[in-house]
Design a protein around this motif. Structure first.
Motif, short mmCIF file in Angstrom:
data_model
loop_
_atom_site.label_atom_id
_atom_site.label_comp_id
_atom_site.label_asym_id
_atom_site.label_seq_id
_atom_site.Cartn_x
_atom_site.Cartn_y
_atom_site.Cartn_z
N PHE A 7 0.83 -1.20 0.00
CA PHE A 7 0.00 0.00 0.00
C PHE A 7 0.87 1.26 0.00
O PHE A 7 0.61 2.22 -0.74
N VAL A 8 1.94 1.23 0.82
CA VAL A 8 2.84 2.38 0.90
C VAL A 8 3.54 2.59 -0.45
O VAL A 8 3.71 3.72 -0.92
N ASP A 9 3.97 1.48 -1.07
CA ASP A 9 4.63 1.59 -2.38
C ASP A 9 3.68 2.17 -3.43
O ASP A 9 4.09 2.97 -4.28
N GLN A 10 2.41 1.77 -3.38
CA GLN A 10 1.43 2.30 -4.33
C GLN A 10 1.27 3.81 -4.16
O GLN A 10 1.14 4.56 -5.15
N LEU A 11 1.27 4.28 -2.92
CA LEU A 11 1.19 5.71 -2.67
C LEU A 11 2.45 6.42 -3.16
O LEU A 11 2.39 7.49 -3.77
N HIS A 12 3.59 5.80 -2.91
CA HIS A 12 4.87 6.42 -3.27
C HIS A 12 5.00 6.59 -4.79
O HIS A 12 5.47 7.64 -5.26
N PHE A 13 4.61 5.57 -5.53
CA PHE A 13 4.73 5.62 -7.00
C PHE A 13 3.46 6.18 -7.66
O PHE A 13 3.29 6.08 -8.87
N ARG A 14 2.56 6.74 -6.82
CA ARG A 14 1.33 7.38 -7.28
C ARG A 14 0.44 6.46 -8.11
O ARG A 14 -0.23 6.89 -9.05
N GLU A 15 0.47 5.18 -7.76
CA GLU A 15 -0.45 4.24 -8.41
C GLU A 15 -1.87 4.46 -7.91
O GLU A 15 -2.85 4.06 -8.57
N ILE A 16 -1.97 5.03 -6.71
CA ILE A 16 -3.28 5.41 -6.16
C ILE A 16 -3.31 6.93 -6.08
O ILE A 16 -2.41 7.54 -5.49
N HIS A 17 -4.32 7.55 -6.69
CA HIS A 17 -4.41 9.01 -6.67
C HIS A 17 -4.99 9.46 -5.33
O HIS A 17 -6.07 9.03 -4.92
N ALA A 18 -4.25 10.31 -4.62
CA ALA A 18 -4.72 10.86 -3.35
C ALA A 18 -4.09 12.21 -3.13
O ALA A 18 -2.86 12.36 -3.21
N ALA A 19 -4.92 13.21 -2.86
CA ALA A 19 -4.41 14.55 -2.60
C ALA A 19 -3.86 14.63 -1.18
O ALA A 19 -4.46 14.12 -0.24
N ARG A 20 -2.69 15.30 -1.06
CA ARG A 20 -2.10 15.44 0.27
C ARG A 20 -2.75 16.64 0.97
O ARG A 20 -2.81 17.74 0.39
N VAL A 21 -3.23 16.43 2.19
CA VAL A 21 -3.90 17.49 2.95
C VAL A 21 -3.11 17.77 4.22
O VAL A 21 -2.40 16.90 4.73
N PRO A 22 -3.19 19.00 4.73
CA PRO A 22 -2.41 19.33 5.94
C PRO A 22 -2.94 18.59 7.18
O PRO A 22 -4.11 18.19 7.24
N GLY A 23 -2.04 18.43 8.16
CA GLY A 23 -2.44 17.81 9.42
C GLY A 23 -1.89 16.39 9.57
O GLY A 23 -1.24 15.86 8.67
N THR A 24 -2.16 15.82 10.73
CA THR A 24 -1.67 14.47 11.05
C THR A 24 -2.86 13.56 11.31
O THR A 24 -3.82 13.96 11.98
N ALA A 25 -2.81 12.35 10.77
CA ALA A 25 -3.87 11.37 11.03
C ALA A 25 -3.26 10.14 11.70
O ALA A 25 -2.14 9.74 11.38
N VAL A 26 -3.97 9.58 12.67
CA VAL A 26 -3.53 8.36 13.36
C VAL A 26 -4.54 7.26 13.09
O VAL A 26 -5.74 7.44 13.31
N PHE A 27 -4.06 6.13 12.57
CA PHE A 27 -4.93 4.98 12.29
C PHE A 27 -4.49 3.80 13.15
O PHE A 27 -3.36 3.32 13.04
#
Length: 511
Positions: free
Chosen positions: A467-487
């Protein structure tokens, strides 16, 4: 100054342990010999000098072998970060499991869960039989008080469960001085009986126990079903180890509890030798006439504390079972700022209270419950012994010859007790087995269901690295928003579902 502080703290823990841990085994002298020689028993033991010596010797050596050797010297060395009891053994078993012995480990773990399930049965029966046996002393003082026994027992039990929320440390401080008085009194009463008939001291020699077993095996075998009452509470010593520590429990046992109980059994044996009619209630008759009512009051207080030993043990077992995934996550209140093992589990508390009251009103006498009591105790002891020796070999690499000798001797004794209690199945021993199988079914079903749900969840979550690799190589489109999220997630290898949903459906991820 530091040594003095440590000494004071150690003494406080010992007093607390006396007030919580030893109530069960410390009140066994009230009903053990009375039950052995009960003429209404399906397999009664005739009263004769030879049988009295044999029974008292069996009681003494059973306590030595099961409590002193199996639990105090051996099992209590196997702890899980200070926690004791059969669930601690299961945790150690899992940690030491190898791929080669995985099937054996699974079988032994299942056996351990059944042993823990039997301990829940013990936790229900102990308060009922203990408080009933003490309240029945009222009949010795005044026969007309018989009708008070059952309702009085029920009232005491309700109060006992209501004070549990204060925590085992606070309860121990309240009950500790009472138990010191209890052990002092029963020891003194025992000495008075021994002085009148000092020949009873011969029963300490093992030849009397062995001679009784070999020479009168039929009688001795059935007697074992009642002799086991002398070791009820042994598992509570181990299960409550997290509350007070091994050192405090061991010292209290060796210096006060063990000597007092032995003196009481010897004194009762001497009393029965003097007059066989004393089998009706040898414990209370050992006291002088003027002291019987105070002894009944003290015994009632002590048996309330006897209930405390298994109640706190049940909290520990339930807490560890929940941590291992055998029970749902229960609300657990930590009642001490300094001792992590001192806990209160409300759901278990109220379940035990309802169960104990049901047993009191259903059986209405300690003699009727005695037949049911032994099965839970012997089953748990045998499984604990088996798991301990397996861990001693697999985890500590104890020599095989030493394991073979120790396991053969101790398991032979344990299995003799189990076999004797099997003969009581139709007379009440079915009850702890029913409770045990019910609890076992609940725990194993919950664990299996949890495994299925976890596997399904992991499949939906997917690997975190991917999942992290997909985000890194932009395989999944997601806009970066300010702030911190905890999951929050229980597993570091998978992607939290909330995080995946936020990215895939909202198309955003936080900085």
């Amino acid at each position: 100054m530091t040594d003095r502080r440590h000494g004071t703290a150690g003494l406080a823990l010992m007093i607390g342990a006396l007030g919580v841990v030893f109530g069960d085994i410390g009140t066994s002298p009230i009903y053990t010999l009375q039950t052995v020689f009960d003429p209404n028993d399906p397999h009664p033991v005739p009263v004769s000098a030879e049988n009295v010596y044999g029974v008292v010797s069996l009681v003494f050596w059973s306590v030595v072998i099961i409590v002193l050797v199996t639990y105090v010297l051996l099992a209590m060395r196997a702890d899980n970060d200070g926690e004791g009891g059969i669930m601690a053994l299961i945790t150690l078993l899992r940690r030491s499991a190898s791929s080669r012995g995985r099937r054996t480990t699974a079988v032994l773990a299942a056996l351990g869960i059944f042993g823990a399930s039997l301990f829940f049965g013990d936790s229900m029966i102990t308060p009922a039989i203990s408080v009933l046996s003490a309240m029945e002393g009222l009949k010795v003082v005044q026969p007309s008080l018989e009708d008070v026994v059952v309702p009085g027992t029920a009232a005491i039990i309700v109060v006992l469960f209501l004070v549990q929320r204060r925590g085992s440390g606070a309860v121990g401080r309240m009950f500790g001085p009472v138990m010191i008085a209890w052990f002092t009194v029963i020891g003194a009463c025992g000495v008075s009986g021994i002085v009148d008939h000092p020949q009873i001291l011969r029963a300490l020699w093992p030849s009397y126990a062995l001679g009784f077993l070999v020479g009168h095996f039929g009688t001795a075998f059935f007697a074992l079903a009642a002799v086991v009452l002398a070791v009820t509470g042994a598992e509570a010593l181990y299960a409550d180890m997290g509350h007070f520590g091994r050192r405090s429990i061991t010292r209290a046992w060796l210096f006060l509890v063990f000597p007092a109980c032995v003196l009481s059994y010897l004194g009762q044996g001497a009393l029965i030798l003097a007059d066989p009619r004393n089998i009706s209630s040898p414990f209370f008759l050992l006291a002088p006439g003027w002291g019987r009512l105070p002894l009944v009051i003290l015994a009632t207080a002590a048996t309330v504390i006897a209930s405390q030993a298994v109640i706190t043990g049940a909290y520990s077992v339930a807490s560890q079972a929940a941590q291992l995934g055998y029970l749902p996550r229960l609300r657990i209140d930590h009642t001490s700022e300094s001792t992590v093992g001192q806990i209160y589990v409300p759901w278990i508390n109220w379940l035990l209270m309802v169960s104990v009251l049901t047993l009191v009103f259903a059986f209405r006498s300690s003699a009727a419950l005695a037949f049911a009591f032994g099965m839970a105790v012997t089953g748990t002891i045998t499984i604990t012994t088996l798991l301990f020796f397996y861990i001693a070999r697999s985890r500590w690499h104890t020599p095989v010859w030493l394991i073979a000798v120790g396991a053969t001797l101790l398991l032979t004794v344990d299995l003799l007790f189990v076999a004797a209690n099997v003969t009581k199945l139709v007379h009440g021993a079915w009850l702890p087995l029913l409770i045990g199988f019910t609890a076992f079914t609940v725990m194993t079903t919950w664990q299996r269901g949890r495994q299925i749900v976890t596997a399904e969840r992991e499949q939906h979550e997917g690997p975190l690295r991917q999942f992290v690799d997909q985000l890194h190589f932009r395989e999944i489109h997601a806009a970066r928003v300010p702030g911190t999220a905890v999951f929050l997630n229980r597993d570091t290898r998978t992607t939290p579902l909330a995080m995946r949903a936020n990215v895939e459906h909202n198309h955003v991820r936080h900085e």
